[in-house]
Design an enzyme around this catalytic site. Structure first.
Site, mmCIF file in Angstrom:
data_model
loop_
_atom_site.group_PDB
_atom_site.id
_atom_site.type_symbol
_atom_site.label_atom_id
_atom_site.label_comp_id
_atom_site.label_asym_id
_atom_site.label_seq_id
_atom_site.Cartn_x
_atom_site.Cartn_y
_atom_site.Cartn_z
ATOM 1 N N ASP A 89 0.827 -1.205 0.000
ATOM 2 C CA ASP A 89 0.000 0.000 0.000
ATOM 3 C C ASP A 89 0.861 1.255 0.000
ATOM 4 O O ASP A 89 0.722 2.134 -0.856
ATOM 5 C CB ASP A 89 -0.913 0.020 1.231
ATOM 6 C CG ASP A 89 -2.185 -0.785 1.035
ATOM 7 O OD1 ASP A 89 -2.422 -1.238 -0.094
ATOM 8 O OD2 ASP A 89 -2.943 -0.946 2.002
ATOM 9 N N THR A 145 -7.952 -6.225 -1.244
ATOM 10 C CA THR A 145 -6.902 -6.719 -0.349
ATOM 11 C C THR A 145 -6.891 -8.236 -0.257
ATOM 12 O O THR A 145 -5.840 -8.873 -0.340
ATOM 13 C CB THR A 145 -7.084 -6.118 1.061
ATOM 14 O OG1 THR A 145 -6.986 -4.692 0.970
ATOM 15 C CG2 THR A 145 -6.016 -6.634 2.000
#
Length: 348
Positions: free
Chosen positions: A19, A116
């Site tokens: 991320d 995710t």
């Protein structure tokens, strides 16, 4: 059990590092192109959490990953930094990802790892970037590292097809190369190209080809997408809607904004998402996909038929019940009418 816990911890660490690494890399590339003072980004992660993670080695991993990525920039026609970035420069890049959006000015909306669970499981995920000017999305890019070039392979787990791809000759259509899909507002076109080339001598931008939504408008022949996780959308409600409008195929459940890419590319005709009460959709989960589908000839609105509003900050404020994306107006209208007829009994 201990091994599973360690594996889960490792994957979580990897996702967190990715991320921040993606945010820093994108911020650096945009700053190199437009000047750091002109770059403002709305993104999921902030610098405060990364600063707290120094002791765990996360920051060091992020700095290393960012430099590895930027070293590859010339391969894609981009200009990388003259020397490796240090901790301070990486933190400054991430700090540019603190915009709160709004109705005026220009900013970018970035989801560094959309999907995710898909990423952690080696399945579908996307890196999504959109440029928003005065509340309107004007540019969208979706990087889909595991998106197969063959539609039918979307129904299976990515790792299975990585094995299959090793048994077939390598071509630009190979499963394991992924793709990038992008569009500019008002161009009337959306484009796709391989994420990587088998032929390393081929210049990356020269392989783009246009994509277009499917021409199917018969519900019985249409495929609809929905999120994999039940927490993100009501499968029972979408199943009822599908039945009421005559959708007969099994739903295509895919992680991330790959669903938007699937419609833009003609691999599916409908995407429906109806979240539970109290859930607020974030702009980075939709902005890039919306403009890509629209320029590929499709339609995206809320369940009331209104355009999604990206001018209210980080959330899609005022969203009417859910998000509907379709390959064409006829299918779209049928879904909206079905929602109106069924909503009172939806319990959402």
């Amino acid at each position: 059990m201990y091994d599973k816990m360690l594996n889960r911890t490792h994957k979580t660490h990897l996702r967190i590092c990715k991320d921040w690494s993606v945010q820093a890399t994108v911020s650096c590339i945009l700053s190199e192109s437009f000047g750091s003072s002109n770059v403002s980004i709305v993104a999921e992660e902030d610098i405060q959490n990364l600063s707290k993670a120094k002791a765990g080695g996360v920051l060091e991993t992020v700095v290393k990953t960012v430099n590895e990525c930027l070293a590859e920039a010339p391969r894609y026609g981009l200009k990388g930094p003259k020397m490796a970035l240090g901790t301070t420069e990486v933190l400054e890049a991430i700090n540019r990802c603190n915009s709160i959006g709004g109705p005026a000015g220009r900013f970018w909306a970035l989801d560094p790892v959309d999907g995710t669970l898909g990423f952690v499981r080696g399945d579908q995920y996307a890196i999504a970037l959109a440029l928003i000017e005065d509340g309107e999305v004007v540019l969208g890019v979706l990087g889909c590292p595991n998106y197969p070039m063959r539609k039918e392979w979307l129904n299976y787990h990515h790792r299975y097809h990585r094995i299959i791809s090793k048994l077939t000759p390598s071509t630009s259509e190979s499963w394991d190369k992924g793709c990038v899909i992008y569009a500019r507002r008002g161009s009337g076109e959306a484009w796709m190209q391989p994420l990587l080339h088998v032929n390393k001598n081929l210049v990356w931008p020269n392989s783009a080809r246009p994509v277009r939504v499917s021409s199917i408008d018969n519900p019985s022949l249409a495929t609809f997408c929905e999120p994999v996780e039940k927490a993100n959308s009501s499968h029972s409600f979408t199943a009822g809607l599908a039945h009421s409008v005559g959708l007969r195929k099994q739903p295509l459940r895919v992680y991330s904004m790959v669903k938007y890419a699937a419609i833009a590319r003609g691999d599916a005709e409908i995407f429906m998402k109806f979240a539970r009460a109290g859930y607020k959709e974030k702009i980075w989960d939709h902005a890039a996909g919306v403009v890509i589908i629209q320029e590929a000839g499709g339609v995206v609105t809320d369940a009331g038929g209104c355009p999604l509003d990206f001018s209210k900050g980080i959330y899609l404020e005022g969203l009417d019940r859910g998000v509907i994306a379709s390959a064409g107006a006829n299918l779209h209208d049928k879904i909206i009418r079905a929602v109106d007829a069924s909503w009172d009994s939806s319990a959402l």
